[in-house]
Design a protein around this motif. Structure first.
Motif, PDB file in Angstrom:
ATOM      1  N   ARG A   1       3.393  -6.065  10.333  1.00  0.00           N
ATOM      2  CA  ARG A   1       2.426  -6.785   9.510  1.00  0.00           C
ATOM      3  C   ARG A   1       1.719  -5.832   8.538  1.00  0.00           C
ATOM      4  NH1 ARG A   1      -0.910  -9.435  13.517  1.00  0.00           N
ATOM      5  NH2 ARG A   1      -2.365  -7.715  13.346  1.00  0.00           N
ATOM      6  N   ASN A   2       1.472  -4.613   8.974  1.00  0.00           N
ATOM      7  CA  ASN A   2       0.750  -3.638   8.151  1.00  0.00           C
ATOM      8  C   ASN A   2       1.687  -2.700   7.385  1.00  0.00           C
ATOM      9  OD1 ASN A   2      -2.122  -4.221   8.886  1.00  0.00           O
ATOM     10  ND2 ASN A   2      -1.299  -3.902  10.932  1.00  0.00           N
ATOM     11  N   LYS A   3       2.982  -3.003   7.429  1.00  0.00           N
ATOM     12  CA  LYS A   3       3.989  -2.160   6.786  1.00  0.00           C
ATOM     13  C   LYS A   3       3.827  -0.687   7.186  1.00  0.00           C
ATOM     14  CE  LYS A   3       4.896  -5.197   2.870  1.00  0.00           C
ATOM     15  NZ  LYS A   3       4.137  -6.364   3.358  1.00  0.00           N
ATOM     16  N   ALA A   4       3.475  -0.502   8.446  1.00  0.00           N
ATOM     17  CA  ALA A   4       3.346   0.853   8.987  1.00  0.00           C
ATOM     18  C   ALA A   4       4.703   1.232   9.584  1.00  0.00           C
ATOM     19  CB  ALA A   4       2.254   0.906  10.047  1.00  0.00           C
ATOM     20  N   GLU A   5       5.282   2.316   9.071  1.00  0.00           N
ATOM     21  CA  GLU A   5       6.611   2.711   9.520  1.00  0.00           C
ATOM     22  C   GLU A   5       6.537   3.438  10.860  1.00  0.00           C
ATOM     23  OE1 GLU A   5      10.344   5.599   8.217  1.00  0.00           O
ATOM     24  OE2 GLU A   5       8.684   5.342   6.813  1.00  0.00           O
ATOM     25  N   ILE A   6       7.173   2.855  11.865  1.00  0.00           N
ATOM     26  CA  ILE A   6       7.176   3.483  13.187  1.00  0.00           C
ATOM     27  C   ILE A   6       8.108   4.695  13.163  1.00  0.00           C
ATOM     28  CG2 ILE A   6       7.802   3.171  15.619  1.00  0.00           C
ATOM     29  CD1 ILE A   6       7.191   0.143  15.225  1.00  0.00           C
ATOM     30  N   ALA A   7       7.630   5.813  13.697  1.00  0.00           N
ATOM     31  CA  ALA A   7       8.460   7.026  13.785  1.00  0.00           C
ATOM     32  C   ALA A   7       9.374   6.856  14.999  1.00  0.00           C
ATOM     33  CB  ALA A   7       7.577   8.267  13.908  1.00  0.00           C
TER      34      ALA A   7
END
Ligand code: ZN
Length: 179
Positions: free
Chosen positions: A103-109
């Motif tokens: 939802r937050n366009k946070a790229e998971i490492a």
């Protein structure tokens, strides 16, 4: 008559996901890890909750939105208190909830994810047989190579695992859901 021995496992993360993002402090992409605490901002009829992340190199922070401008009445008292007290279980729940990252366009490492493989259904005979199907429930979409999985479960080297897979004596089936 030959039959396949099916063994079932589940892969679960052992810590919150890290994020890859541009860091204003470093001026380049860095890995941000959870600081295991929330920031809660209650402003009249609006409530914001973030999980705080920090750049692993310089400490520059990033706030991952958990709730944005929602009506506080929509949050259960227990959940609200867990944010205020930085409850460990809530930190883990939020920090491994892929829908929040998406939802937050946070790229998971993804390569950084630490995990454990938990047996659900295992049998000794299967380990000694030559016809095994390893079924892995991977609801967190953790990237795991088949040969690494086979090596870990059957306690063989990566090369032996590759051979078993190539010869079809062992197969791996991944389900992207919980058991
Ligand atoms: Zn930085």
């Amino acid at each position: 008559m030959s039959y396949v021995n099916i063994m079932e496992y589940e892969v679960i993360p052992t810590e919150t996901f890290k994020i890859i993002r541009g860091c204003a402090g470093c001026g380049c992409k860095q890995i941000f890890s959870s600081k295991a605490n929330f920031r809660v901002n209650a402003n009249g009829n609006h409530l914001d909750v973030w999980l705080i992340y920090g750049c692993e190199k310089c400490g520059h922070t990033y706030n991952l939105p958990v709730y944005e401008r929602i009506n506080p009445a929509k949050i259960a008292e227990k959940e609200y208190r867990s944010f205020l007290s930085n409850d460990k279980d809530m930190v883990f729940k939020v920090g491994t909830d892929k829908t929040i990252f998406a939802r937050n366009k946070a790229e998971i490492a993804r390569k950084e994810i630490r995990y454990q493989i938990v047996p659900l259904k295992e049998c000794k005979a299967a380990l000694e047989s030559n016809n095994i199907m390893i079924k892995l429930y991977n609801s967190y979409d953790i990237p795991i190579r088949a040969d690494k999985l086979v090596a870990e479960i059957l306690k063989v080297t990566r090369n032996e695992a590759k051979k078993l897979l190539a010869e079809g004596r062992v197969s791996v089936c991944v389900e992207n859901k919980a058991k």
